[in-house]
Design a protein around this motif. Structure first.
Motif, mmCIF file in Angstrom:
data_model
loop_
_atom_site.group_PDB
_atom_site.id
_atom_site.type_symbol
_atom_site.label_atom_id
_atom_site.label_comp_id
_atom_site.label_asym_id
_atom_site.label_seq_id
_atom_site.Cartn_x
_atom_site.Cartn_y
_atom_site.Cartn_z
ATOM 1 N N ALA A 239 -94.367 136.650 49.915
ATOM 2 C CA ALA A 239 -93.061 137.311 49.808
ATOM 3 C C ALA A 239 -92.863 137.985 48.454
ATOM 4 O O ALA A 239 -91.820 138.593 48.206
ATOM 5 N N GLY A 240 -93.863 137.872 47.583
ATOM 6 C CA GLY A 240 -93.801 138.581 46.304
ATOM 7 C C GLY A 240 -93.477 137.733 45.094
ATOM 8 O O GLY A 240 -93.148 138.275 44.028
ATOM 9 N N ALA A 241 -93.556 136.411 45.201
ATOM 10 C CA ALA A 241 -93.269 135.553 44.048
ATOM 11 C C ALA A 241 -94.202 135.896 42.882
ATOM 12 O O ALA A 241 -95.417 136.012 43.063
ATOM 13 N N ARG A 242 -93.625 136.067 41.720
ATOM 14 C CA ARG A 242 -94.418 136.406 40.538
ATOM 15 C C ARG A 242 -95.265 135.215 40.109
ATOM 16 O O ARG A 242 -94.795 134.082 40.049
ATOM 17 N N LEU A 243 -96.532 135.498 39.798
ATOM 18 C CA LEU A 243 -97.470 134.444 39.419
ATOM 19 C C LEU A 243 -97.532 134.238 37.910
ATOM 20 O O LEU A 243 -98.154 133.284 37.445
ATOM 21 N N ASP A 244 -96.869 135.129 37.152
ATOM 22 C CA ASP A 244 -96.936 135.040 35.690
ATOM 23 C C ASP A 244 -95.744 134.306 35.082
ATOM 24 O O ASP A 244 -95.718 134.069 33.872
ATOM 25 N N LEU A 245 -94.755 133.941 35.900
ATOM 26 C CA LEU A 245 -93.573 133.284 35.355
ATOM 27 C C LEU A 245 -93.914 131.871 34.897
ATOM 28 O O LEU A 245 -94.604 131.129 35.589
ATOM 29 N N LYS A 246 -93.394 131.497 33.726
ATOM 30 C CA LYS A 246 -93.636 130.173 33.161
ATOM 31 C C LYS A 246 -92.376 129.326 33.255
ATOM 32 O O LYS A 246 -91.261 129.845 33.142
ATOM 33 N N ASP A 247 -92.562 128.025 33.486
ATOM 34 C CA ASP A 247 -91.394 127.147 33.427
ATOM 35 C C ASP A 247 -90.890 127.108 31.990
ATOM 36 O O ASP A 247 -91.639 127.409 31.050
ATOM 37 N N THR A 248 -89.636 126.751 31.798
ATOM 38 C CA THR A 248 -89.011 126.871 30.481
ATOM 39 C C THR A 248 -89.108 125.601 29.633
ATOM 40 O O THR A 248 -88.592 125.574 28.519
#
Length: 280
Positions: A239-248
């Motif tokens: 569905a297009g979830a970004r793979l580069d996002l990091k948890d905070t």
């Protein structure tokens, strides 16, 4: 340096003694003590920190959430009743908050007092709807079903978290943006792929960080990975979830999380989709 358990950080001697009686399961002793010191039922302790237990009253200690001893006395329901009858029954906000702590804590469940405590608190007027999000976020589904039986509303987040897929389809057009956001987070976390697909098909953004109350430091993809739900991981990525996002908090990408939890199938899939560790 390890932080002291909350009860060891109480500087008010009288309040600390009441907590010690509670922890010991000394219902009779606590009843006498609260008769002698009735103000303790209305007192709150302020811990010098932020968080969900920064300003508790005595009743809230019955939940063992946060964990202090990793156990509860067998008669904790009787102990809680003593506190309620000593005056806590007049504080609806504290009863509601204690219900949330009981419903989201593993220790009450492990010691088989979670449902009896829920029954007690609800008999004193606790609102089961108010505790649902906390229970759903922590996967305390026995507590969830108990509260539903007591009249808690099955809204979109509850339906998505418990896999009531037919409810999800019906409730999406009737729900607001926060409910949809929570539902997306819970469906991914708890592995309900059919519910997740309904939400994604309805246009929910798979790259949204989760909302408050649902592990907001992470994305649905992170939570699907930690729980090992490969089918949900695939749905989110497709569905297009970004793979580069990091948890905070830990600053890890989806692949970092999969590697940390050693899920080889998810690692292989994410790599095939171009996912990289956060340090590359």
């Amino acid at each position: 340096m390890e932080t002291q358990p909350y009860h060891e950080r109480i500087t008010d001697g009288k309040f600390r003694s009441a907590v010690d009686l509670l922890d010991a399961g000394d219902a009779d002793g606590l009843k006498v003590y609260l008769t002698q010191n009735p103000e303790l039922v209305y007192q709150r302790i302020l811990f010098d920190e932020e968080g969900y237990f920064k300003n508790p009253g005595l009743l809230e200690f019955v939940a063992e959430n946060p964990v202090r001893h990793d156990r509860l006395p067998e008669n904790i329901v009787e102990v809680a009743r003593v506190i309620l009858e000593a005056g806590a029954k007049n504080n609806a906000d504290q009863i509601d908050y204690t219900l949330g702590l009981v419903c989201s804590g593993r220790v009450p469940r492990e010691f088989k007092v979670q449902i009896p405590l829920i029954d007690l608190l609800c008999s004193y007027g606790a609102n089961p709807d108010g505790a649902m999000t906390a229970a759903l976020a922590h996967g305390e589904f026995e507590a969830v079903e108990s509260m539903i039986a007591k009249g808690a509303v099955i809204d979109l987040p509850a339906a998505a978290a418990t896999g009531r897929t037919n409810f999800v389809a019906k409730l999406i057009p009737l729900s607001d943006s926060r409910q949809k956001h929570l539902a997306l987070a819970f469906a991914a976390q708890h592995g309900h792929a059919a519910a997740l697909k309904f939400l994604l098909d309805a246009g929910l953004d798979p790259s949204l960080y989760n909302p408050e109350g649902a592990h907001m430091f992470s994305t649905p993809l992170h939570q699907a990975i930690i729980s090992g739900h490969e089918n949900c991981v695939r749905l989110l990525v497709e569905a297009g979830a970004r793979l580069d996002l990091k948890d905070t908090i830990y600053h890890g990408t989806a692949l970092d999380w999969a590697m940390y939890f050693e899920n080889t199938a998810i690692i292989s899939y994410l790599r095939s989709q171009g996912a990289k560790p956060g340090d590359e």
